[in-house]
Design a protein around this motif. Structure first.
Motif, PDB file in Angstrom:
ATOM      1  N   PHE A  71       0.833  -1.200   0.000  1.00 17.86           N
ATOM      2  CA  PHE A  71       0.000   0.000   0.000  1.00 17.86           C
ATOM      3  C   PHE A  71       0.874   1.259   0.000  1.00 17.86           C
ATOM      4  CE2 PHE A  71      -2.369  -3.363   2.158  1.00 17.86           C
ATOM      5  CZ  PHE A  71      -3.588  -3.327   1.495  1.00 17.86           C
ATOM      6  N   THR A  72       0.296   2.336  -0.477  1.00 16.95           N
ATOM      7  CA  THR A  72       0.996   3.614  -0.455  1.00 16.95           C
ATOM      8  C   THR A  72       0.904   4.216   0.951  1.00 16.95           C
ATOM      9  OG1 THR A  72      -0.976   4.893  -1.026  1.00 16.95           O
ATOM     10  CG2 THR A  72       0.341   4.000  -2.858  1.00 16.95           C
ATOM     11  N   ALA A  74      -0.235   7.002   1.759  1.00 17.61           N
ATOM     12  CA  ALA A  74      -1.558   7.639   1.876  1.00 17.61           C
ATOM     13  C   ALA A  74      -2.623   6.612   2.249  1.00 17.61           C
ATOM     14  CB  ALA A  74      -1.924   8.326   0.560  1.00 17.61           C
ATOM     15  N   GLN A  75      -2.529   5.418   1.688  1.00 16.46           N
ATOM     16  CA  GLN A  75      -3.495   4.361   2.007  1.00 16.46           C
ATOM     17  C   GLN A  75      -3.338   3.884   3.447  1.00 16.46           C
ATOM     18  OE1 GLN A  75      -2.344   1.838  -1.388  1.00 16.46           O
ATOM     19  NE2 GLN A  75      -4.478   1.895  -2.084  1.00 16.46           N
ATOM     20  N   VAL A  76      -2.105   3.810   3.896  1.00 15.85           N
ATOM     21  CA  VAL A  76      -1.856   3.415   5.286  1.00 15.85           C
ATOM     22  C   VAL A  76      -2.433   4.464   6.227  1.00 15.85           C
ATOM     23  CG1 VAL A  76      -0.085   2.961   7.031  1.00 15.85           C
ATOM     24  CG2 VAL A  76       0.228   2.129   4.680  1.00 15.85           C
ATOM     25  N   GLN A  77      -2.185   5.722   5.914  1.00 13.30           N
ATOM     26  CA  GLN A  77      -2.704   6.811   6.740  1.00 13.30           C
ATOM     27  C   GLN A  77      -4.227   6.813   6.745  1.00 13.30           C
ATOM     28  OE1 GLN A  77      -1.931  10.806   5.309  1.00 13.30           O
ATOM     29  NE2 GLN A  77      -1.968  11.645   7.366  1.00 13.30           N
ATOM     30  N   SER A  78      -4.816   6.623   5.578  1.00 12.18           N
ATOM     31  CA  SER A  78      -6.275   6.608   5.478  1.00 12.18           C
ATOM     32  C   SER A  78      -6.873   5.481   6.313  1.00 12.18           C
ATOM     33  CB  SER A  78      -6.685   6.446   4.010  1.00 12.18           C
ATOM     34  OG  SER A  78      -8.087   6.334   3.890  1.00 12.18           O
ATOM     35  N   TYR A  79      -6.222   4.325   6.272  1.00 10.66           N
ATOM     36  CA  TYR A  79      -6.728   3.189   7.055  1.00 10.66           C
ATOM     37  C   TYR A  79      -6.644   3.474   8.551  1.00 10.66           C
ATOM     38  CZ  TYR A  79      -7.015  -1.322   9.335  1.00 10.66           C
ATOM     39  OH  TYR A  79      -7.375  -2.346  10.187  1.00 10.66           O
ATOM     40  N   LEU A  80      -5.502   3.994   8.999  1.00  8.95           N
ATOM     41  CA  LEU A  80      -5.327   4.273  10.426  1.00  8.95           C
ATOM     42  C   LEU A  80      -6.336   5.315  10.903  1.00  8.95           C
ATOM     43  CD1 LEU A  80      -1.427   4.336  10.660  1.00  8.95           C
ATOM     44  CD2 LEU A  80      -2.977   2.531  11.433  1.00  8.95           C
ATOM     45  N   LEU A  81      -6.598   6.328  10.078  1.00 10.08           N
ATOM     46  CA  LEU A  81      -7.577   7.348  10.451  1.00 10.08           C
ATOM     47  C   LEU A  81      -8.988   6.768  10.490  1.00 10.08           C
ATOM     48  CD1 LEU A  81      -6.279  10.440   8.422  1.00 10.08           C
ATOM     49  CD2 LEU A  81      -6.177  10.082  10.900  1.00 10.08           C
ATOM     50  N   SER A  82      -9.246   5.801   9.611  1.00 10.16           N
ATOM     51  CA  SER A  82     -10.589   5.189   9.578  1.00 10.16           C
ATOM     52  C   SER A  82     -10.887   4.409  10.851  1.00 10.16           C
ATOM     53  CB  SER A  82     -10.728   4.272   8.353  1.00 10.16           C
ATOM     54  OG  SER A  82     -10.054   3.037   8.543  1.00 10.16           O
ATOM     55  N   LEU A  83      -9.820   3.959  11.538  1.00 12.14           N
ATOM     56  CA  LEU A  83     -10.018   3.220  12.784  1.00 12.14           C
ATOM     57  C   LEU A  83     -10.616   4.108  13.878  1.00 12.14           C
ATOM     58  CD1 LEU A  83      -6.704   1.133  12.967  1.00 12.14           C
ATOM     59  CD2 LEU A  83      -8.952   0.387  12.157  1.00 12.14           C
ATOM     60  N   LEU A  84     -10.459   5.420  13.702  1.00  4.79           N
ATOM     61  CA  LEU A  84     -10.999   6.355  14.692  1.00  4.79           C
ATOM     62  C   LEU A  84     -12.483   6.629  14.464  1.00  4.79           C
ATOM     63  CD1 LEU A  84      -8.055   8.949  14.690  1.00  4.79           C
ATOM     64  CD2 LEU A  84      -8.415   7.020  16.254  1.00  4.79           C
ATOM     65  N   ALA A  97      -1.997  -1.521   7.657  1.00 11.45           N
ATOM     66  CA  ALA A  97      -1.131  -1.558   8.840  1.00 11.45           C
ATOM     67  C   ALA A  97      -0.471  -2.928   8.970  1.00 11.45           C
ATOM     68  CB  ALA A  97      -1.946  -1.243  10.091  1.00 11.45           C
ATOM     69  N   GLY A  98      -1.237  -3.977   8.709  1.00 11.43           N
ATOM     70  CA  GLY A  98      -0.688  -5.321   8.757  1.00 11.43           C
ATOM     71  C   GLY A  98       0.369  -5.536   7.694  1.00 11.43           C
ATOM     72  N   GLY A  99       0.145  -4.946   6.518  1.00  7.13           N
ATOM     73  CA  GLY A  99       1.110  -5.054   5.438  1.00  7.13           C
ATOM     74  C   GLY A  99       2.447  -4.432   5.813  1.00  7.13           C
ATOM     75  N   VAL A 100       2.386  -3.251   6.426  1.00  9.14           N
ATOM     76  CA  VAL A 100       3.610  -2.580   6.868  1.00  9.14           C
ATOM     77  C   VAL A 100       4.334  -3.446   7.897  1.00  9.14           C
ATOM     78  CG1 VAL A 100       4.523  -0.609   8.147  1.00  9.14           C
ATOM     79  CG2 VAL A 100       2.768  -0.258   6.394  1.00  9.14           C
ATOM     80  N   ALA A 101       3.566  -4.029   8.825  1.00  8.61           N
ATOM     81  CA  ALA A 101       4.156  -4.868   9.868  1.00  8.61           C
ATOM     82  C   ALA A 101       4.879  -6.070   9.267  1.00  8.61           C
ATOM     83  CB  ALA A 101       3.069  -5.337  10.839  1.00  8.61           C
ATOM     84  N   ILE A 102       4.291  -6.686   8.265  1.00  9.53           N
ATOM     85  CA  ILE A 102       4.908  -7.855   7.639  1.00  9.53           C
ATOM     86  C   ILE A 102       6.233  -7.500   6.994  1.00  9.53           C
ATOM     87  CG2 ILE A 102       4.685  -9.548   5.783  1.00  9.53           C
ATOM     88  CD1 ILE A 102       1.667  -9.512   6.353  1.00  9.53           C
ATOM     89  N   PHE A 103       6.265  -6.413   6.230  1.00 12.09           N
ATOM     90  CA  PHE A 103       7.514  -6.007   5.583  1.00 12.09           C
ATOM     91  C   PHE A 103       8.590  -5.658   6.615  1.00 12.09           C
ATOM     92  CE2 PHE A 103       4.657  -4.962   1.888  1.00 12.09           C
ATOM     93  CZ  PHE A 103       5.201  -5.912   1.036  1.00 12.09           C
ATOM     94  N   LEU A 104       8.193  -5.025   7.709  1.00 13.78           N
ATOM     95  CA  LEU A 104       9.149  -4.692   8.765  1.00 13.78           C
ATOM     96  C   LEU A 104       9.681  -5.953   9.430  1.00 13.78           C
ATOM     97  CD1 LEU A 104       7.496  -1.596  10.512  1.00 13.78           C
ATOM     98  CD2 LEU A 104       9.594  -1.629   9.149  1.00 13.78           C
TER      99      LEU A 104
END
Length: 203
Positions: A71-72, A74-84, A97-104
Motif C-alpha cells: 500500500f501507499t 496515503a493508504q496506510v494513513q487513510s486506514y489508520l484514520l478510519s479506525l478512529l 497496517a498489517g502489510g507494513v508490519a509484515i515487511f518490517l
C-alpha cells in the motif's frame, strides 16, 4: 451478505506461527550460554522461514502475495484514520497496517539472521555484529508488540477474530475470491522439515 471464505493457505499459517515461536524462543534464550544451541537452531529456522516467505510472496496464493498488501503511505494513513471512525476500512487479506508490519518483520528478521551468522562465524568486527543483532532484535520485538496490539484492536473494531482466522484460514467477507488450493501438503512438509531440523540439530 457475509460468507465464510478461505483466505490464508496452510503454508502461510505455518510460517506465521513458526516465525512467532522461533523468534520468541530465540529472544528468550539470547542471553544464556546454556541454551546457546537452542538459540542458534531457532535462528536458522527463522532465516529459513524468511527465505520461504520471500519466495511465497511472489509465487504463493492470492492473499499471500506481496502485491496484495503493498500500500501507499496515503493508504496506510487513510486506514489508520478510519479506525478512529465508526466505519473502519475493511480488507479481506492484510490491511495496510498489517502489510507494513509484515515487511518490517521480514526486513528485521533478515537483519537478525545475517548478523547472528556474522557473530557465529566470527566474520569481521564482532562488536559491530553484536550491536546490530541486539538493536534489530529489540526493534523486531517492538514491531511484534505493536502488531499484536493492532490485531486485537482491528478484531474489536471489525468484529472478527483475526487470531482465529490465522489458525483456521477463514474470514468473513461480503464478496471475495475463495482460495482454490490451501496447499496443505506444503504446510505439512514445512512443519515436518522444521521439526526434523530441530531434532537433528539439537541431538
Amino acid at each position: 451478505m457475509l460468507q465464510r471464505i478461505l483466505v490464508w493457505d496452510v503454508p502461510t499459517r505455518v510460517f506465521h506461527w513458526s516465525l512467532a515461536l522461533s523468534f520468541a524462543g530465540a529472544y528468550l534464550t539470547a542471553e544464556s550460554e546454556r541454551y546457546r544451541d537452542i538459540h542458534l537452531a531457532l535462528g536458522y529456522v527463522l532465516l529459513g522461514l524468511i527465505g520461504f516467505r520471500l519466495l511465497w510472496g511472489f509465487v504463493g496464493t492470492a492473499y499471500a502475495r506481496f502485491r496484495s498488501f503493498t500500500f501507499t503511505p496515503a493508504q496506510v494513513q487513510s486506514y489508520l484514520l478510519s479506525l478512529l471512525g465508526k466505519q473502519p476500512q475493511h480488507y479481506v487479506g492484510h490491511n495496510p497496517a498489517g502489510g507494513v508490519a509484515i515487511f518490517l518483520l521480514l526486513a528485521l528478521g533478515l537483519v537478525i539472521s545475517v548478523s547472528g551468522l556474522g557473530l557465529h562465524w566470527e566474520i569481521g568486527d564482532e562488536d559491530w555484529w553484536e550491536d546490530l543483532h541486539e538493536v534489530a532484535s529489540n526493534l523486531m520485538l517492538l514491531v511484534v508488540l505493536v502488531h499484536i496490539a493492532g490485531v486485537l484492536i482491528s478484531s474489536v473494531l471489525h468484529r472478527e477474530n483475526l487470531v482465529r482466522a490465522m489458525f483456521t484460514g477463514y474470514k468473513q467477507a461480503e464478496s471475495a475470491a475463495n482460495l482454490v488450493n490451501a496447499y496443505v501438503w506444503l504446510g505439512v512438509a514445512m512443519a515436518g522439515a522444521i521439526l526434523l531440523f530441530l531434532f537433528v540439530y539439537l541431538t
